[in-house]
Scaffold this motif. Structure first.
Motif, PDB file in Angstrom:
ATOM      1  N   SER A  75      13.165  -1.172  11.011  1.00 29.36           N
ATOM      2  CA  SER A  75      12.278  -0.870  12.140  1.00 29.36           C
ATOM      3  C   SER A  75      11.296   0.249  11.820  1.00 29.36           C
ATOM      4  O   SER A  75      10.604   0.737  12.719  1.00 29.36           O
ATOM      5  N   LEU A  76      11.214   0.666  10.559  1.00 31.81           N
ATOM      6  CA  LEU A  76      10.424   1.851  10.217  1.00 31.81           C
ATOM      7  C   LEU A  76       8.962   1.721  10.617  1.00 31.81           C
ATOM      8  O   LEU A  76       8.393   2.628  11.236  1.00 31.81           O
ATOM      9  N   ALA A  77       8.311   0.620  10.269  1.00 33.15           N
ATOM     10  CA  ALA A  77       6.887   0.473  10.598  1.00 33.15           C
ATOM     11  C   ALA A  77       6.662   0.519  12.102  1.00 33.15           C
ATOM     12  O   ALA A  77       5.733   1.172  12.582  1.00 33.15           O
ATOM     13  N   SER A  78       7.493  -0.171  12.873  1.00 28.57           N
ATOM     14  CA  SER A  78       7.361  -0.177  14.326  1.00 28.57           C
ATOM     15  C   SER A  78       7.578   1.214  14.907  1.00 28.57           C
ATOM     16  O   SER A  78       6.863   1.647  15.822  1.00 28.57           O
ATOM     17  N   THR A  79       8.558   1.927  14.364  1.00 25.34           N
ATOM     18  CA  THR A  79       8.850   3.281  14.846  1.00 25.34           C
ATOM     19  C   THR A  79       7.664   4.204  14.611  1.00 25.34           C
ATOM     20  O   THR A  79       7.254   4.967  15.498  1.00 25.34           O
ATOM     21  N   LEU A  80       7.094   4.152  13.410  1.00 21.76           N
ATOM     22  CA  LEU A  80       5.958   5.016  13.088  1.00 21.76           C
ATOM     23  C   LEU A  80       4.731   4.651  13.910  1.00 21.76           C
ATOM     24  O   LEU A  80       4.017   5.529  14.409  1.00 21.76           O
ATOM     25  N   THR A  81       4.488   3.364  14.066  1.00 22.95           N
ATOM     26  CA  THR A  81       3.324   2.917  14.843  1.00 22.95           C
ATOM     27  C   THR A  81       3.458   3.321  16.303  1.00 22.95           C
ATOM     28  O   THR A  81       2.498   3.809  16.920  1.00 22.95           O
ATOM     29  N   ALA A  82       4.635   3.140  16.872  1.00 26.28           N
ATOM     30  CA  ALA A  82       4.850   3.490  18.278  1.00 26.28           C
ATOM     31  C   ALA A  82       4.650   4.979  18.520  1.00 26.28           C
ATOM     32  O   ALA A  82       4.209   5.388  19.602  1.00 26.28           O
ATOM     33  N   ALA A  83       4.962   5.780  17.501  1.00 24.56           N
ATOM     34  CA  ALA A  83       4.815   7.232  17.640  1.00 24.56           C
ATOM     35  C   ALA A  83       3.411   7.710  17.279  1.00 24.56           C
ATOM     36  O   ALA A  83       3.131   8.911  17.336  1.00 24.56           O
ATOM     37  N   GLY A  84       2.536   6.785  16.890  1.00 26.83           N
ATOM     38  CA  GLY A  84       1.148   7.137  16.614  1.00 26.83           C
ATOM     39  C   GLY A  84       0.877   7.705  15.244  1.00 26.83           C
ATOM     40  O   GLY A  84      -0.159   8.348  15.032  1.00 26.83           O
ATOM     41  N   HIS A  85       1.764   7.463  14.300  1.00 25.23           N
ATOM     42  CA  HIS A  85       1.542   7.986  12.951  1.00 25.23           C
ATOM     43  C   HIS A  85       0.601   7.073  12.164  1.00 25.23           C
ATOM     44  O   HIS A  85       0.716   5.845  12.228  1.00 25.23           O
ATOM     45  N   ASP A  86      -0.294   7.687  11.442  1.00 25.94           N
ATOM     46  CA  ASP A  86      -1.284   6.913  10.685  1.00 25.94           C
ATOM     47  C   ASP A  86      -1.100   7.021   9.182  1.00 25.94           C
ATOM     48  O   ASP A  86      -1.812   6.380   8.417  1.00 25.94           O
ATOM     49  N   SER A  87      -0.137   7.828   8.751  1.00 23.38           N
ATOM     50  CA  SER A  87       0.027   8.052   7.316  1.00 23.38           C
ATOM     51  C   SER A  87       1.486   8.345   6.993  1.00 23.38           C
ATOM     52  O   SER A  87       2.244   8.832   7.828  1.00 23.38           O
ATOM     53  N   VAL A  88       1.837   8.037   5.738  1.00 22.52           N
ATOM     54  CA  VAL A  88       3.211   8.201   5.276  1.00 22.52           C
ATOM     55  C   VAL A  88       3.201   8.947   3.947  1.00 22.52           C
ATOM     56  O   VAL A  88       2.451   8.604   3.031  1.00 22.52           O
ATOM     57  N   ILE A  89       4.044   9.962   3.867  1.00 26.36           N
ATOM     58  CA  ILE A  89       4.233  10.711   2.629  1.00 26.36           C
ATOM     59  C   ILE A  89       5.555  10.265   2.021  1.00 26.36           C
ATOM     60  O   ILE A  89       6.602  10.342   2.673  1.00 26.36           O
ATOM     61  N   LEU A  90       5.520   9.778   0.792  1.00 29.36           N
ATOM     62  CA  LEU A  90       6.715   9.228   0.160  1.00 29.36           C
ATOM     63  C   LEU A  90       7.252  10.129  -0.940  1.00 29.36           C
ATOM     64  O   LEU A  90       6.515  10.622  -1.791  1.00 29.36           O
ATOM     65  N   THR A  91       8.565  10.330  -0.910  1.00 30.72           N
ATOM     66  CA  THR A  91       9.314  10.953  -1.988  1.00 30.72           C
ATOM     67  C   THR A  91      10.530  10.076  -2.236  1.00 30.72           C
ATOM     68  O   THR A  91      10.864   9.241  -1.402  1.00 30.72           O
ATOM     69  N   GLY A  92      11.219  10.237  -3.370  1.00 29.84           N
ATOM     70  CA  GLY A  92      12.459   9.499  -3.488  1.00 29.84           C
ATOM     71  C   GLY A  92      12.782   8.925  -4.849  1.00 29.84           C
ATOM     72  O   GLY A  92      12.151   9.232  -5.858  1.00 29.84           O
ATOM     73  N   LEU A  93      13.769   8.046  -4.819  1.00 27.81           N
ATOM     74  CA  LEU A  93      14.323   7.410  -6.010  1.00 27.81           C
ATOM     75  C   LEU A  93      14.420   5.901  -5.790  1.00 27.81           C
ATOM     76  O   LEU A  93      14.711   5.467  -4.683  1.00 27.81           O
ATOM     77  N   THR A  94      14.139   5.137  -6.809  1.00 32.27           N
ATOM     78  CA  THR A  94      13.491   5.562  -8.031  1.00 32.27           C
ATOM     79  C   THR A  94      12.017   5.204  -7.961  1.00 32.27           C
ATOM     80  O   THR A  94      11.628   4.293  -7.226  1.00 32.27           O
ATOM     81  N   THR A  95      11.233   5.895  -8.759  1.00 35.35           N
ATOM     82  CA  THR A  95       9.789   5.699  -8.732  1.00 35.35           C
ATOM     83  C   THR A  95       9.405   4.241  -8.985  1.00 35.35           C
ATOM     84  O   THR A  95       8.542   3.681  -8.299  1.00 35.35           O
ATOM     85  N   SER A  96      10.072   3.630  -9.962  1.00 32.00           N
ATOM     86  CA  SER A  96       9.720   2.270 -10.361  1.00 32.00           C
ATOM     87  C   SER A  96      10.344   1.206  -9.473  1.00 32.00           C
ATOM     88  O   SER A  96      10.006   0.025  -9.592  1.00 32.00           O
ATOM     89  N   GLY A  97      11.256   1.612  -8.575  1.00 33.87           N
ATOM     90  CA  GLY A  97      11.958   0.656  -7.740  1.00 33.87           C
ATOM     91  C   GLY A  97      11.605   0.801  -6.268  1.00 33.87           C
ATOM     92  O   GLY A  97      10.582   0.295  -5.799  1.00 33.87           O
ATOM     93  N   CYS A  98      12.459   1.509  -5.553  1.00 33.76           N
ATOM     94  CA  CYS A  98      12.309   1.578  -4.097  1.00 33.76           C
ATOM     95  C   CYS A  98      11.109   2.395  -3.642  1.00 33.76           C
ATOM     96  O   CYS A  98      10.546   2.132  -2.581  1.00 33.76           O
ATOM     97  N   VAL A  99      10.694   3.382  -4.431  1.00 32.27           N
ATOM     98  CA  VAL A  99       9.490   4.133  -4.066  1.00 32.27           C
ATOM     99  C   VAL A  99       8.270   3.226  -4.176  1.00 32.27           C
ATOM    100  O   VAL A  99       7.437   3.162  -3.259  1.00 32.27           O
ATOM    101  N   ARG A 100       8.149   2.525  -5.270  1.00 33.37           N
ATOM    102  CA  ARG A 100       7.004   1.635  -5.434  1.00 33.37           C
ATOM    103  C   ARG A 100       6.981   0.543  -4.365  1.00 33.37           C
ATOM    104  O   ARG A 100       5.934   0.262  -3.774  1.00 33.37           O
ATOM    105  N   ALA A 101       8.129  -0.078  -4.104  1.00 36.06           N
ATOM    106  CA  ALA A 101       8.194  -1.133  -3.086  1.00 36.06           C
ATOM    107  C   ALA A 101       7.796  -0.587  -1.719  1.00 36.06           C
ATOM    108  O   ALA A 101       7.067  -1.241  -0.963  1.00 36.06           O
ATOM    109  N   SER A 102       8.268   0.605  -1.398  1.00 32.91           N
ATOM    110  CA  SER A 102       7.930   1.217  -0.113  1.00 32.91           C
ATOM    111  C   SER A 102       6.457   1.585  -0.041  1.00 32.91           C
ATOM    112  O   SER A 102       5.823   1.463   1.015  1.00 32.91           O
ATOM    113  N   CYS A 103       5.909   2.007  -1.168  1.00 34.72           N
ATOM    114  CA  CYS A 103       4.489   2.347  -1.241  1.00 34.72           C
ATOM    115  C   CYS A 103       3.617   1.137  -0.922  1.00 34.72           C
ATOM    116  O   CYS A 103       2.692   1.212  -0.106  1.00 34.72           O
TER     117      CYS A 103
END
Length: 217
Positions: A130-158
């Motif tokens: 539900s992450l996208a819906s949660t952020l949109t409902a709260a009026g967020h226009d941007s996402v800052i990403l940190t995490g593990l791993t860069t080549s896996g879940c960070v890239r997919a989330s990006c």
């Protein structure tokens, strides 16, 4: 090589910039990446990323920017069926089976009461959650990403963050991988096509400039 570098610079030097109402996401900082006995152990690349991400997290809270933590979890009794083809392909995902010590958050990262925890079964923090819906409902226009791993879940989330219409910022120092080469290659590629890749200093300076206004707008 110089011609290739010039070609890349000409094609991919554009910047998206920061949004007005960001949210910070810490992706999959699980004990698995910090346990030397686990097949997912990431050594110094992951350790350095966590230390950096914790500093960014504090800066986000100080600025009134929401913080989201993601975790990978599979129901014990299902044997990985809730992970589908991802679980079938990537055997190390057994480390995230419900109840395994390797599935818990890394030492030093205890979710706060005011932080959202998103459970996921696939690489992206957005896919099947539900992450996208949660952020949109709260009026967020941007996402800052940190995490593990860069080549896996960070890239997919990006990629999914951008695809959902969020300005996406990836903090290079606060992302980690088990090897420098895939880390660097994926940061390069994300910066070229999907996000702005910035340093820890850059993002902390940006968060400091918000002065608590991000949550109040």
């Amino acid at each position: 090589m110089s011609n290739l570098q010039e070609n890349y610079a000409k094609a991919y030097s554009n910047k998206s910039g920061y949004g007005r109402r960001p949210a910070l996401v810490l992706i999959d900082f699980a004990h698995a990446y910090f346990d030397p006995d686990c097949v997912l152990y990431g050594d110094e690349g992951c350790k350095a990323a966590l230390v950096s991400a914790l500093r960014v997290r504090e800066a986000a809270h100080a600025a009134g920017v929401p913080v989201i933590l993601t975790e990978v979890t599979y129901q014990k009794g299902l044997g990985g069926r809730d992970g589908g083809r991802f679980f079938e392909k990537a055997l190390p995902l057994q480390s995230f089976m419900e109840g395994e010590s390797t599935a818990r958050f890394a030492d030093g990262l205890t979710p706060r009461p005011d932080e959202l925890v998103v459970s996921k079964q696939y690489p992206s923090a957005f896919f099947g959650t539900s992450l996208a819906s949660t952020l949109t409902a709260a009026g967020h226009d941007s996402v800052i990403l940190t995490g593990l791993t860069t080549s896996g879940c960070v890239r997919a989330s990006c990629v999914d963050s951008m695809s959902h219409g969020f300005k996406t910022i990836v903090v290079a120092d606060a992302c980690g991988d088990r090897h420098k080469d895939p880390h660097d290659a994926n940061l390069f590629d994300m910066n070229a096509k999907y996000a702005d890749v910035v340093s820890e200093k850059d993002i902390i300076d940006y968060l400091g400039s918000l002065s608590g206004s991000a949550a109040a707008e």
